[in-house]
Design a protein around this motif. Structure first.
Motif: not given
Length: 210
Positions: A1-20
Motif C-alpha cells: 500500500q505504501q509503494y502504491q501510494t508513492l507510485f500514484n502520488c509521484a510528481p513524475e510520470a512512471i510506467c511499468i512496461l512489459d519486456m516480453d
C-alpha cells in the motif's frame, strides 16, 4: 500500500512496461502523473504501448532501446512525446530493467521539460540580443574612429581646393579641377558625418553623398 501510494502520488510520470519480446512496450501500470502529462486516463494508458506516446520518427528506435534494457543497461535522454490531442512536447526519460510480479519488466520515468525548453529559448534569445548589441557597439566604435581619422584630412583637402580656386584665374583649367576636388571631398565628408551619426546612434537621418 505504501509503494502504491508513492507510485500514484509521484510528481513524475512512471510506467511499468512489459519486456516480453512478443509484448514489448505494453504499459502494465501507469501513475496519475503519466496519464495527466499525456492527456489520457490511467485506464487508457494501460491499454497502450509506450511507443503509442512516441513521435513516429522515434518509434523505429524502440527495439534497440528494449534490447539495451534486456542487457541490464539503464538508458536515459530527451525525446518527444505526443499527447492525446496530438500536441508534441519534449520529455526527459530514463528507463531500466526491473522484476515485477515475477516477470522481467521496464521501469520508466518521464518528465515534461516544456517549461525548461521555453526558459532556455528565452535565455538564448537574450544572449543573442546581447551579442548583437555588443557587435553593434563595436562597429559603432570602429566607425567613430574611422570617421575621425578621415575627417581631418578631408577638411584639409577641401581647404586646399578652395585655396587653388582663389589663387588662379577664373578661366584656368585648375579652377574646374579644384571644384571637382571640392565636390569629391564633400561626398567623403558626408560619408564621414553618416559614420559619426551611426556611431552616436543619432536620430538625424543619414545623408546620401552627392
Amino acid at each position: 500500500q505504501q509503494y502504491q501510494t508513492l507510485f500514484n502520488c509521484a510528481p513524475e510520470a512512471i510506467c511499468i512496461l512489459d519486456m516480453d519480446p512478443d509484448r514489448a512496450g505494453r504499459i502494465l501500470l501507469a501513475n496519475a502523473a503519466a496519464a495527466g502529462m499525456h492527456g489520457y486516463t490511467v485506464a487508457e494508458l494501460e491499454t497502450m504501448k509506450i511507443t503509442d506516446l512516441d513521435i513516429p520518427e522515434i518509434v523505429t528506435q524502440a527495439p534497440e532501446r528494449f534490447e539495451s534494457i534486456r542487457k541490464g543497461q539503464l538508458i536515459s535522454g530527451e525525446t518527444l512525446h505526443v499527447r492525446k490531442d496530438g500536441t508534441i512536447f519534449p520529455v526527459e526519460c530514463s528507463a531500466g530493467p526491473i522484476k515485477f510480479g515475477g516477470r522481467s519488466c521496464v521501469l520508466a520515468f518521464c518528465r515534461d521539460i516544456s517549461e525548461r525548453r521555453r526558459v532556455e529559448q528565452e535565455r538564448d534569445q537574450i544572449r543573442n540580443q546581447l551579442l548583437q548589441a555588443q557587435k553593434l557597439e563595436a562597429i559603432g566604435t570602429l566607425a567613430s574612429g574611422v570617421a575621425h581619422e578621415i575627417n581631418n584630412p578631408i577638411m584639409g583637402i577641401m581647404g586646399y581646393a578652395q585655396l587653388i580656386r582663389d589663387s588662379v584665374d577664373s578661366g584656368s583649367p585648375a579652377t574646374g579641377w579644384s571644384e571637382e576636388i571640392g565636390r569629391e571631398a564633400g561626398r567623403v565628408a558626408t560619408i564621414v558625418r553618416n559614420l559619426l551619426a551611426f556611431a552616436r546612434q543619432e536620430d538625424a537621418p543619414m545623408r546620401r553623398p552627392v
